[in-house]
Design a protein around this motif. Structure first.
Motif, PDB file in Angstrom:
ATOM      1  N   SER A  19       0.844  -1.192   0.000  1.00 58.37           N
ATOM      2  CA  SER A  19       0.000   0.000   0.000  1.00 58.37           C
ATOM      3  C   SER A  19       0.882   1.245   0.000  1.00 58.37           C
ATOM      4  O   SER A  19       2.085   1.177   0.266  1.00 58.37           O
ATOM      5  N   SER A  21       0.815   5.730   0.850  1.00 53.16           N
ATOM      6  CA  SER A  21       0.088   6.798   1.520  1.00 53.16           C
ATOM      7  C   SER A  21       0.763   8.132   1.272  1.00 53.16           C
ATOM      8  O   SER A  21       1.929   8.189   0.870  1.00 53.16           O
ATOM      9  N   VAL A  54     -12.130  14.880   1.615  1.00 51.85           N
ATOM     10  CA  VAL A  54     -13.356  14.156   1.263  1.00 51.85           C
ATOM     11  C   VAL A  54     -14.158  14.946   0.230  1.00 51.85           C
ATOM     12  O   VAL A  54     -14.623  14.387  -0.764  1.00 51.85           O
ATOM     13  N   GLU A  65     -13.252   7.383  -5.156  1.00 54.96           N
ATOM     14  CA  GLU A  65     -13.850   7.418  -3.816  1.00 54.96           C
ATOM     15  C   GLU A  65     -13.693   6.124  -3.029  1.00 54.96           C
ATOM     16  O   GLU A  65     -13.500   6.166  -1.827  1.00 54.96           O
ATOM     17  N   ASN A  66     -13.801   4.990  -3.664  1.00 51.41           N
ATOM     18  CA  ASN A  66     -13.680   3.710  -2.952  1.00 51.41           C
ATOM     19  C   ASN A  66     -12.277   3.130  -3.030  1.00 51.41           C
ATOM     20  O   ASN A  66     -12.051   1.990  -2.618  1.00 51.41           O
ATOM     21  N   HIS A  69      -8.475   6.233   0.660  1.00 48.91           N
ATOM     22  CA  HIS A  69      -9.081   6.293   1.997  1.00 48.91           C
ATOM     23  C   HIS A  69      -8.301   7.269   2.868  1.00 48.91           C
ATOM     24  O   HIS A  69      -7.140   7.572   2.588  1.00 48.91           O
ATOM     25  N   ASP A  71      -7.150   8.511   6.939  1.00 46.62           N
ATOM     26  CA  ASP A  71      -6.960   8.128   8.337  1.00 46.62           C
ATOM     27  C   ASP A  71      -6.230   9.264   9.060  1.00 46.62           C
ATOM     28  O   ASP A  71      -5.087   9.117   9.471  1.00 46.62           O
ATOM     29  N   ALA A  79      -3.702  10.009   3.756  1.00 47.57           N
ATOM     30  CA  ALA A  79      -4.531   9.328   2.756  1.00 47.57           C
ATOM     31  C   ALA A  79      -3.767   8.076   2.353  1.00 47.57           C
ATOM     32  O   ALA A  79      -2.533   8.094   2.289  1.00 47.57           O
ATOM     33  N   TYR A  80      -4.478   6.985   2.104  1.00 47.00           N
ATOM     34  CA  TYR A  80      -3.796   5.743   1.746  1.00 47.00           C
ATOM     35  C   TYR A  80      -4.608   4.941   0.735  1.00 47.00           C
ATOM     36  O   TYR A  80      -5.809   5.151   0.583  1.00 47.00           O
ATOM     37  N   SER A  81      -3.911   4.031   0.068  1.00 48.93           N
ATOM     38  CA  SER A  81      -4.561   3.182  -0.925  1.00 48.93           C
ATOM     39  C   SER A  81      -3.672   1.986  -1.235  1.00 48.93           C
ATOM     40  O   SER A  81      -2.453   2.045  -1.057  1.00 48.93           O
TER      41      SER A  81
END
Length: 114
Positions: A19, A21, A54, A65-66, A69, A71, A79-81
Motif C-alpha cells: 500500500s 500513503s 473528502v 472514492e472507494n 481512503h 486516516d 490518505a492511503y490506498s
C-alpha cells in the motif's frame, strides 16, 4: 520535477505491504484557509484536512472514492490506498487544488467538521 517534489509538503510513502500513503504534518501549509472558518471550530488539524480531502475526492475525483481512503490524526493528515497509480493521481490533483486559492476555498466552503 519528480512526483515527490511536485506534491511537497505532502510526503509519499510506500509500505512493505504494497500500500501507499501521503501524509502532511499540519499547522503551517495553507493554514490561512482553515482560519476562514475558525469561528465554526476548524483548526487546520488532520481531521479538518480529512474533511477537505473528502469534498475534493467526492467532487473532483469521484471514480477514486472507494480506492483512496483517509486516516487523519490531530497533527497529521493521511490518505492511503492499495492502488499506487490512484494515489499518485489523487496526490497531484489534491496538491494542485490546494495551490489554486479559488478552488481550495470553494471546496473548503463545503467541508464539514469531523
Amino acid at each position: 520535477m519528480s512526483f515527490k517534489e511536485r506534491i511537497k509538503p505532502f510526503q509519499y510513502i510506500e509500505h512493505d505491504s504494497g500500500s501507499v500513503s501521503i501524509i502532511l504534518n499540519v499547522g503551517i501549509y495553507k493554514d490561512e484557509i482553515f482560519q476562514t472558518r475558525a469561528d465554526e471550530g476548524f483548526e487546520g488539524n488532520g481531521y479538518d484536512w480529512g474533511s477537505l480531502a473528502v469534498v475534493f475526492l467526492e467532487e473532483k475525483m469521484p471514480k477514486l472514492e472507494n480506492i483512496v481512503h483517509f486516516d487523519p490524526e490531530a497533527d497529521m493528515f493521511c490518505a492511503y490506498s492499495d492502488d499506487r497509480e490512484a494515489m499518485q493521481i489523487f496526490a497531484i490533483g489534491f496538491k494542485d487544488a490546494c495551490e489554486d486559492d479559488a478552488i481550495i476555498r470553494d471546496l473548503f466552503s463545503r467541508a464539514e467538521l469531523d
